[in-house]
Every structure is written in structure tokens, then in C-alpha cells.
Design a protein around this motif. Structure first.
Motif, PDB file in Angstrom:
ATOM      1  N   PRO A  32       0.839  -1.207   0.000  1.00  0.00           N
ATOM      2  CA  PRO A  32       0.000   0.000   0.000  1.00  0.00           C
ATOM      3  C   PRO A  32       0.874   1.257   0.000  1.00  0.00           C
ATOM      4  O   PRO A  32       1.748   1.412   0.849  1.00  0.00           O
ATOM      5  N   LEU A  33       0.608   2.124  -0.962  1.00  0.00           N
ATOM      6  CA  LEU A  33       1.424   3.344  -1.116  1.00  0.00           C
ATOM      7  C   LEU A  33       0.535   4.570  -1.331  1.00  0.00           C
ATOM      8  O   LEU A  33       1.006   5.597  -1.808  1.00  0.00           O
ATOM      9  N   ALA A  34      -0.750   4.434  -1.044  1.00  0.00           N
ATOM     10  CA  ALA A  34      -1.686   5.495  -1.413  1.00  0.00           C
ATOM     11  C   ALA A  34      -1.975   6.478  -0.277  1.00  0.00           C
ATOM     12  O   ALA A  34      -2.806   7.371  -0.428  1.00  0.00           O
ATOM     13  N   GLY A  35      -1.269   6.341   0.854  1.00  0.00           N
ATOM     14  CA  GLY A  35      -1.486   7.252   1.990  1.00  0.00           C
ATOM     15  C   GLY A  35      -0.931   8.643   1.708  1.00  0.00           C
ATOM     16  O   GLY A  35      -0.186   8.847   0.745  1.00  0.00           O
ATOM     17  N   LEU A  36      -1.282   9.583   2.566  1.00  0.00           N
ATOM     18  CA  LEU A  36      -0.923  10.985   2.319  1.00  0.00           C
ATOM     19  C   LEU A  36       0.460  11.374   2.853  1.00  0.00           C
ATOM     20  O   LEU A  36       1.025  12.371   2.431  1.00  0.00           O
ATOM     21  N   GLY A  37       0.967  10.608   3.790  1.00  0.00           N
ATOM     22  CA  GLY A  37       2.303  10.904   4.330  1.00  0.00           C
ATOM     23  C   GLY A  37       2.376  12.237   5.060  1.00  0.00           C
ATOM     24  O   GLY A  37       3.372  12.947   4.975  1.00  0.00           O
ATOM     25  N   THR A  38       1.324  12.546   5.831  1.00  0.00           N
ATOM     26  CA  THR A  38       1.264  13.873   6.472  1.00  0.00           C
ATOM     27  C   THR A  38       2.375  14.086   7.510  1.00  0.00           C
ATOM     28  O   THR A  38       2.787  15.218   7.746  1.00  0.00           O
ATOM     29  N   ARG A  39       2.857  12.980   8.093  1.00  0.00           N
ATOM     30  CA  ARG A  39       3.905  13.144   9.110  1.00  0.00           C
ATOM     31  C   ARG A  39       5.234  13.612   8.506  1.00  0.00           C
ATOM     32  O   ARG A  39       6.116  14.054   9.206  1.00  0.00           O
ATOM     33  N   LYS A  64       6.651   9.901  -0.392  1.00  0.00           N
ATOM     34  CA  LYS A  64       7.654   9.594   0.644  1.00  0.00           C
ATOM     35  C   LYS A  64       8.440   8.318   0.340  1.00  0.00           C
ATOM     36  O   LYS A  64       9.597   8.189   0.712  1.00  0.00           O
ATOM     37  N   GLN A  78      -6.014   3.538  -5.487  1.00  0.00           N
ATOM     38  CA  GLN A  78      -6.933   3.867  -4.400  1.00  0.00           C
ATOM     39  C   GLN A  78      -6.888   5.395  -4.307  1.00  0.00           C
ATOM     40  O   GLN A  78      -5.989   5.960  -3.697  1.00  0.00           O
ATOM     41  N   PRO A 125      -7.862   7.924   0.254  1.00  0.00           N
ATOM     42  CA  PRO A 125      -7.170   7.148   1.285  1.00  0.00           C
ATOM     43  C   PRO A 125      -8.089   6.810   2.471  1.00  0.00           C
ATOM     44  O   PRO A 125      -8.045   7.452   3.500  1.00  0.00           O
ATOM     45  N   LEU A 126      -8.914   5.779   2.264  1.00  0.00           N
ATOM     46  CA  LEU A 126      -9.905   5.433   3.292  1.00  0.00           C
ATOM     47  C   LEU A 126      -9.343   4.507   4.372  1.00  0.00           C
ATOM     48  O   LEU A 126     -10.043   4.129   5.286  1.00  0.00           O
ATOM     49  N   GLY A 127      -8.075   4.121   4.226  1.00  0.00           N
ATOM     50  CA  GLY A 127      -7.451   3.257   5.223  1.00  0.00           C
ATOM     51  C   GLY A 127      -6.754   2.063   4.590  1.00  0.00           C
ATOM     52  O   GLY A 127      -6.995   1.727   3.429  1.00  0.00           O
ATOM     53  N   THR A 128      -5.901   1.409   5.380  1.00  0.00           N
ATOM     54  CA  THR A 128      -5.111   0.274   4.853  1.00  0.00           C
ATOM     55  C   THR A 128      -6.006  -0.881   4.389  1.00  0.00           C
ATOM     56  O   THR A 128      -5.705  -1.544   3.402  1.00  0.00           O
ATOM     57  N   PRO A 160       5.561   0.078   3.518  1.00  0.00           N
ATOM     58  CA  PRO A 160       6.888   0.597   3.187  1.00  0.00           C
ATOM     59  C   PRO A 160       7.498   1.554   4.204  1.00  0.00           C
ATOM     60  O   PRO A 160       8.691   1.796   4.166  1.00  0.00           O
TER      61      PRO A 160
HETATM   62  P1  UTP Z   1      -0.050   5.257   7.430  1.00  0.00           P
HETATM   63  O1  UTP Z   1      -1.362   5.771   7.822  1.00  0.00           O
HETATM   64  O2  UTP Z   1       0.873   4.797   8.500  1.00  0.00           O
HETATM   65  O3  UTP Z   1       0.759   6.306   6.575  1.00  0.00           O
HETATM   66  O4  UTP Z   1      -0.277   4.084   6.400  1.00  0.00           O
HETATM   67  P2  UTP Z   1       0.310   7.525   5.684  1.00  0.00           P
HETATM   68  O5  UTP Z   1      -1.146   7.688   5.630  1.00  0.00           O
HETATM   69  O6  UTP Z   1       1.004   7.383   4.381  1.00  0.00           O
HETATM   70  O7  UTP Z   1       1.073   8.701   6.400  1.00  0.00           O
HETATM   71  P3  UTP Z   1       0.674   9.707   7.583  1.00  0.00           P
HETATM   72  O8  UTP Z   1       0.180   8.860   8.721  1.00  0.00           O
HETATM   73  O9  UTP Z   1      -0.339  10.657   7.031  1.00  0.00           O
HETATM   74  O10 UTP Z   1       1.973  10.376   7.866  1.00  0.00           O
HETATM   75  C1  UTP Z   1       0.540   2.927   6.336  1.00  0.00           C
HETATM   76  C2  UTP Z   1       0.743   2.543   4.887  1.00  0.00           C
HETATM   77  O11 UTP Z   1      -0.499   2.324   4.242  1.00  0.00           O
HETATM   78  C3  UTP Z   1      -0.651   3.133   3.103  1.00  0.00           C
HETATM   79  C4  UTP Z   1       0.334   4.278   3.268  1.00  0.00           C
HETATM   80  O12 UTP Z   1       0.770   4.746   1.990  1.00  0.00           O
HETATM   81  C5  UTP Z   1       1.461   3.628   4.066  1.00  0.00           C
HETATM   82  O13 UTP Z   1       2.370   2.970   3.215  1.00  0.00           O
HETATM   83  N1  UTP Z   1      -2.058   3.590   3.024  1.00  0.00           N
HETATM   84  C6  UTP Z   1      -2.651   4.161   4.099  1.00  0.00           C
HETATM   85  C7  UTP Z   1      -2.763   3.397   1.851  1.00  0.00           C
HETATM   86  O14 UTP Z   1      -2.234   2.868   0.839  1.00  0.00           O
HETATM   87  N2  UTP Z   1      -4.061   3.792   1.808  1.00  0.00           N
HETATM   88  C8  UTP Z   1      -4.678   4.368   2.849  1.00  0.00           C
HETATM   89  O15 UTP Z   1      -5.880   4.708   2.732  1.00  0.00           O
HETATM   90  C9  UTP Z   1      -3.960   4.545   4.038  1.00  0.00           C
END
Ligand code: UTP
Length: 276
Positions: free
Chosen positions: A8-15, A25, A103, A106-109, A130
Motif C-alpha cells: 500500500p502506497l496510497a497514503g498521504l504521508g502527512t507526518r 515519501k 486507491q 485514502p480510506l485506510g489500509t 513501506p
Molecule cells: P499510514 O497511515 O501509517 O501512513 O499508512 P500515511 O497515511 O502514508 O502517512 P501519515 O500517517 O499521514 O503520515 C501505512 C501505509 O499504508 C498506506 C500508506 O501509503 C502507508 O504505506 N495507506 C494508508 C494506503 O495505501 N491507503 C490508505 O488509505 C492509508
């Protein structure tokens, strides 16, 4: 034998803002190499044959990184630099193994995992988050050996500081099966210190059964309004699906937070002749 992995790489990486306001990231360098390549190398060395990336339109640069052939061909022709040729060959090798799914919200893992449903062929598959780098020993490879022995799901685990439990999925163990492996009785996503079943955390390596997709289809949003993979795992465990926690032997590096990201480069640069 597990042949497929999903990432999964679709998160926002806000941290990691502001770095992630325009940059993925997972492409940020860790000691000069994009973080995602460490994860890919772990997969390849563990014997994985196909890798599914879950990305979003916003993170299309991850796909571009592997599909930049025209640029490489032009440079190689002009410069005749052996190093660039080797880097290009490496990227081509990765590219052959990778499929992309999207995806866009970003609705969650858990929701991210669900996007790979139509690609997963076997009974079990590997998932790697990752942000969690594990160096010095190939965690996926060790987990695949445990899976082979017990024909069950496996998750990487480590003991964390009691005050930090709310950052992780935390599990309760039912019994010890070997020095570093435990049968899991329950798992909870980001519990409060008061309600935490232990200080044993799940780290971003999972061998999951294909049947998790039917759980994910029915799953409602949990903590923070997100659909968590942990909640689907919890529901499988309740139905007596066997999950083993493996206390991995490698060194864990958290690349998802700014402090951890900076530290991970320093740690890897300290390793002379970095190899598994
Ligand atoms: P995290 O919630 O730990 O990271 O998701 P994030 O959302 O990328 O970063 P922050 O918390 O805003 O800093 C763990 C992993 O799951 C992926 C993220 O890309 C990360 O690799 N992920 C998370 C998704 O692919 N989709 C999602 O909806 C949420």
C-alpha cells in the motif's frame, strides 16, 4: 509457496510534510537509495515473483519512476555511463514484477488491500508497509518459512514501550510456539494505554489469507474513521483463523515519521557493505 506481495502506497504521508506536499515519501532517499527499493529487494530476496503497488493519482510519480524508459535510453546513448546503465537495468527488473492498482481516496489500509482482490491468485499473500524498514535480516523470508511450517497467517511483531501502544496494532498472545513465535488470541488497532491488551505491536509485514477480502468487503470504518486491516484480522481471529506473531530478528527503522526517517539514513550508512 507465497509468490505475490502487495504494497500500500496510497497514503498521504502527512507526518513527513512538507516533503510529501509534492513528493512521494516512498521515493525519498534513504542513504542515497529510494526507500521503496529496500522493500522491493526484501521481496525479491524472499522469492516473491509479483508485486502489486496500491497507489493514487496523487502518487503517480511512483509509477513514473519505473516507466521512464525513453529518458534512460536517451541518456545512456549520450553518456555511455556504466553506472546509469546498471541503475536502468535494475529498474527494468523491478518493473517486470510490478502491477499498479489505484486507491484515489485514502480510506485506510483495509480499503487499500481490498483494491488488490482481483489480482490475488493463491490462498496466501504477503503485505509490506513501506514505512517499516527492517534491515540486517530479511523479515519476509523468515515469515515465509514460518508460514510454510504452519500453513497459517503470520505477522511481524516487536515489543514496544508501554506509553507508545496507541501508535500500533497491539496483540494479545495465546501461546508460545517457539522462541520468537506466538499464536495470537486477539489484536486491537491503536488501543489506549489503559485498554491495551499488551505491549506487543504488529509491524508492517503480514502474510494474509485470501479470505480476508470477504471480511474487508463488510468492514465498517474503525479508529479515526478509517478502514483498518487490523479490524479484518481481528474478525478472522475471532473465527479461529490461525495467526502467528513472529518477533523478527532484524533492526526496525520507522521511516514514516520525520525523526525516524532521518535516523534510518544514519543507521543504514553505518552498515558496512549493507546486505541482508
Ligand atoms: P499510514 O497511515 O501509517 O501512513 O499508512 P500515511 O497515511 O502514508 O502517512 P501519515 O500517517 O499521514 O503520515 C501505512 C501505509 O499504508 C498506506 C500508506 O501509503 C502507508 O504505506 N495507506 C494508508 C494506503 O495505501 N491507503 C490508505 O488509505 C492509508
Amino acid at each position: 509457496m507465497i509468490k505475490q506481495a502487495i504494497i500500500p502506497l496510497a497514503g498521504l504521508g502527512t507526518r513527513l510534510l512538507p516533503l510529501t506536499s509534492v513528493f512521494a515519501k516512498e521515493l525519498l532517499p534513504i542513504n542515497g537509495k529510494p526507500g521503496i527499493e529496500y522493500i522491493l529487494d526484501e521481496c525479491v530476496q524472499a522469492g516473491i515473483k509479483e508485486i502489486i503497488f496500491i497507489i493514487s493519482d496523487k502518487k503517480k510519480m511512483i509509477k513514473d519512476y519505473f516507466y521512464n524508459d525513453r529518458f534512460y535510453k536517451k541518456i545512456i546513448k549520450k553518456k555511455k555511463d556504466k553506472r546509469i546503465l546498471e541503475e536502468y537495468r535494475k529498474i527494468l527488473k523491478y518493473k517486470k514484477m510490478i502491477k499498479f492498482v489505484y486507491q484515489n481516496k485514502p480510506l485506510g489500509t483495509g480499503d487499500a488491500v481490498l483494491k488488490t482482490k482481483r489480482f490475488i491468485k493463491d490462498k496466501f499473500f504477503l503485505m509490506l508497509l513501506p514505512d517499516d524498514l527492517i534491515i540486517k535480516k530479511n523479515c519476509s523470508k523468515s515469515m515465509m518459512a514460518i508460514h510454510k511450517k504452519h500453513n497459517s497467517s503470520v505477522m511481524a511483531s516487536m515489543i514496544v514501550n508501554k506509553k507508545d501502544v496507541s501508535r500500533w496494532g497491539i496483540y494479545k498472545l495465546s501461546k508460545k510456539i517457539s522462541k520468537n513465535d506466538f499464536i495470537i488470541k486477539d489484536v486491537v488497532e491503536k488501543p489506549s494505554i489503559k485498554n491495551s491488551p499488551s505491549n506487543r505491536a504488529v509491524i508492517g509485514r503480514y502474510i494474509l489469507p485470501r479470505k480476508i477480502f470477504s471480511k474487508l468487503l463488510k468492514l465498517k470504518p474503525g479508529k479515526g474513521g478509517e478502514i483498518h486491516i487490523t479490524d479484518a484480522i481481528q474478525s478472522l481471529i475471532k473465527e479461529k483463523e490461525k495467526f502467528i506473531a513472529h518477533n523478527f530478528l532484524g533492526k526496525y527503522l520507522d521511516c514514516g515519521s520525520m525523526n525516524g526517517y532521518i535516523k534510518s539514513s544514519l543507521e543504514i550508512s553505518k552498515l558496512w557493505n549493507y546486505a541482508w
